[in-house]
Design a protein around this motif. Structure first.
Motif, PDB file in Angstrom:
ATOM      1  N   TYR A 166       0.828  -1.206   0.000  1.00  0.00           N
ATOM      2  CA  TYR A 166       0.000   0.000   0.000  1.00  0.00           C
ATOM      3  C   TYR A 166       0.862   1.257   0.000  1.00  0.00           C
ATOM      4  N   THR A 167       0.378   2.298  -0.658  1.00  0.00           N
ATOM      5  CA  THR A 167       1.000   3.612  -0.561  1.00  0.00           C
ATOM      6  C   THR A 167       0.568   4.261   0.757  1.00  0.00           C
ATOM      7  N   LEU A 171      -3.734   3.600  -1.153  1.00  0.00           N
ATOM      8  CA  LEU A 171      -3.980   2.956  -2.435  1.00  0.00           C
ATOM      9  C   LEU A 171      -2.980   1.819  -2.641  1.00  0.00           C
ATOM     10  N   LEU A 172      -3.278   0.954  -3.597  1.00  0.00           N
ATOM     11  CA  LEU A 172      -2.354  -0.138  -3.892  1.00  0.00           C
ATOM     12  C   LEU A 172      -1.140   0.398  -4.644  1.00  0.00           C
ATOM     13  N   LEU A 173       0.031  -0.051  -4.250  1.00  0.00           N
ATOM     14  CA  LEU A 173       1.247   0.318  -4.972  1.00  0.00           C
ATOM     15  C   LEU A 173       1.165  -0.267  -6.376  1.00  0.00           C
ATOM     16  N   PRO A 174       1.394   0.533  -7.419  1.00  0.00           N
ATOM     17  CA  PRO A 174       1.288   0.010  -8.793  1.00  0.00           C
ATOM     18  C   PRO A 174       2.172  -1.207  -9.007  1.00  0.00           C
ATOM     19  N   ARG A 175       1.649  -2.161  -9.774  1.00  0.00           N
ATOM     20  CA  ARG A 175       2.400  -3.386 -10.032  1.00  0.00           C
ATOM     21  C   ARG A 175       3.710  -3.128 -10.761  1.00  0.00           C
ATOM     22  N   GLY A 199      -7.250  -3.787  12.791  1.00  0.00           N
ATOM     23  CA  GLY A 199      -7.694  -2.823  11.790  1.00  0.00           C
ATOM     24  C   GLY A 199      -6.569  -1.963  11.267  1.00  0.00           C
ATOM     25  N   GLU A 200      -5.384  -2.561  11.106  1.00  0.00           N
ATOM     26  CA  GLU A 200      -4.214  -1.805  10.668  1.00  0.00           C
ATOM     27  C   GLU A 200      -3.515  -2.469   9.483  1.00  0.00           C
ATOM     28  N   ILE A 201      -2.978  -1.610   8.588  1.00  0.00           N
ATOM     29  CA  ILE A 201      -2.163  -2.056   7.462  1.00  0.00           C
ATOM     30  C   ILE A 201      -0.905  -1.191   7.457  1.00  0.00           C
ATOM     31  N   VAL A 202       0.247  -1.802   7.279  1.00  0.00           N
ATOM     32  CA  VAL A 202       1.497  -1.058   7.221  1.00  0.00           C
ATOM     33  C   VAL A 202       1.792  -0.693   5.766  1.00  0.00           C
ATOM     34  N   ALA A 203       1.925   0.607   5.494  1.00  0.00           N
ATOM     35  CA  ALA A 203       2.230   1.087   4.143  1.00  0.00           C
ATOM     36  C   ALA A 203       3.720   0.904   3.844  1.00  0.00           C
ATOM     37  N   LEU A 209      -1.838   2.521   8.378  1.00  0.00           N
ATOM     38  CA  LEU A 209      -3.139   2.893   7.833  1.00  0.00           C
ATOM     39  C   LEU A 209      -4.219   2.201   8.656  1.00  0.00           C
ATOM     40  N   LYS A 210      -5.215   2.963   9.066  1.00  0.00           N
ATOM     41  CA  LYS A 210      -6.356   2.368   9.762  1.00  0.00           C
ATOM     42  C   LYS A 210      -7.363   1.885   8.723  1.00  0.00           C
TER      43      LYS A 210
END
Length: 249
Positions: A166-167, A171-175, A199-203, A209-210
């Motif tokens: 993730y950015t 958003l998703l990092l472009p392939r 409920g967390e994602i590491v960019a 990111l929550k």
């Protein structure tokens, strides 16, 4: 127990569909745009019915040569006609089989464009709502897809990705960029657990990111996809999570 949905993009020409349908709780089925055809749709919908897997449509740019991963420069009316055509096909087959089609998840470049461009997403989701207002949108959490779905008033299921970077903007990092797809199985499993529990994602830059996403996408086109999916499901269940479809909000 907390409920978490595992979804997979199926009918895209991979050999993992049948095995993934034993693991996931939702199936996003390619419907003739970037991949898929009527016999494949029929086969997957039949298995969904037999196994109690929730069925959804997975339309994309009508560009099988590039697997729907490039944004086509075409009039908006032409793009919306492509979406309608794909939904007509899968709905016709689903109706014939007695399967309820419950949601739409956009594919590839079409998904990325709606995640970034609010007005474009409103046009696409408005078209889907006009065809069937009962269809939910499986949307990338924290993106313009979510804002568009709420603006249009369609039911919404929030999604996150197990194996995509993730950015910092969510958003998703472009392939096209290195590290866009995460191949470390242990890292993927830990990301899924962290999302489900906290409920967390590491960019990619290390920021947190929550996310309120309760549906996790597992790709079938990466090496070892089936074993990875099994590991993710087992880890979630061992963490006292129930793997099942989550209802739209």
């Amino acid at each position: 127990m907390s409920v978490i949905d595992l979804n997979a993009d199926l009918g895209e020409g991979m050999e993992t569909d049948d095995e993934l349908l034993e693991i996931v709780s939702s199936a996003s089925i390619a419907c003739g745009g970037h991949a898929g055809d009527a016999p494949t749709i029929r086969r997957i919908l039949t298995i969904c019915k037999e196994r109690g897997v929730r069925a959804g449509a997975h339309p994309g740019y009508a560009d099988k040569v590039h697997f729907g991963r490039f944004r086509l420069v075409i009039p908006l009316s032409q793009l919306l006609a492509q979406v309608r055509s794909q939904l007509f096909l899968i709905r016709w087959i689903a109706d014939e089989l007695g399967v309820t089609l419950e949601y739409v998840k956009l594919h590839g470049a079409l998904a990325n464009q709606t995640a970034e461009e609010l007005a474009f997403a409103v046009a696409v989701f408005g078209t889907i709502q006009g065809m069937d207002p009962s269809l939910a949108i499986l949307a990338l959490d924290n993106s313009q897809q979510v804002r568009a779905a709420r603006a249009v008033g369609v039911p919404l299921i929030l999604e996150a990705y197990a194996d995509r970077a993730y950015t910092p903007e969510g958003l998703l990092l472009p392939r096209s960029q290195e590290g866009a797809v995460i191949h470390d199985a242990d890292a993927v499993v830990e990301r899924c657990l962290r999302l489900a529990r906290d409920g967390e994602i590491v960019a990619v830059d290390g920021s947190i990111l929550k996310s309120e996403a309760r549906s996790i996408c597992l790709h079938g086109d990466t090496p070892g996809a089936v074993e990875l999916a099994r590991r993710v499901r087992t880890a979630l269940e061992n963490a006292d999570m129930t793997v099942a479809p989550v209802r739209p909000a």
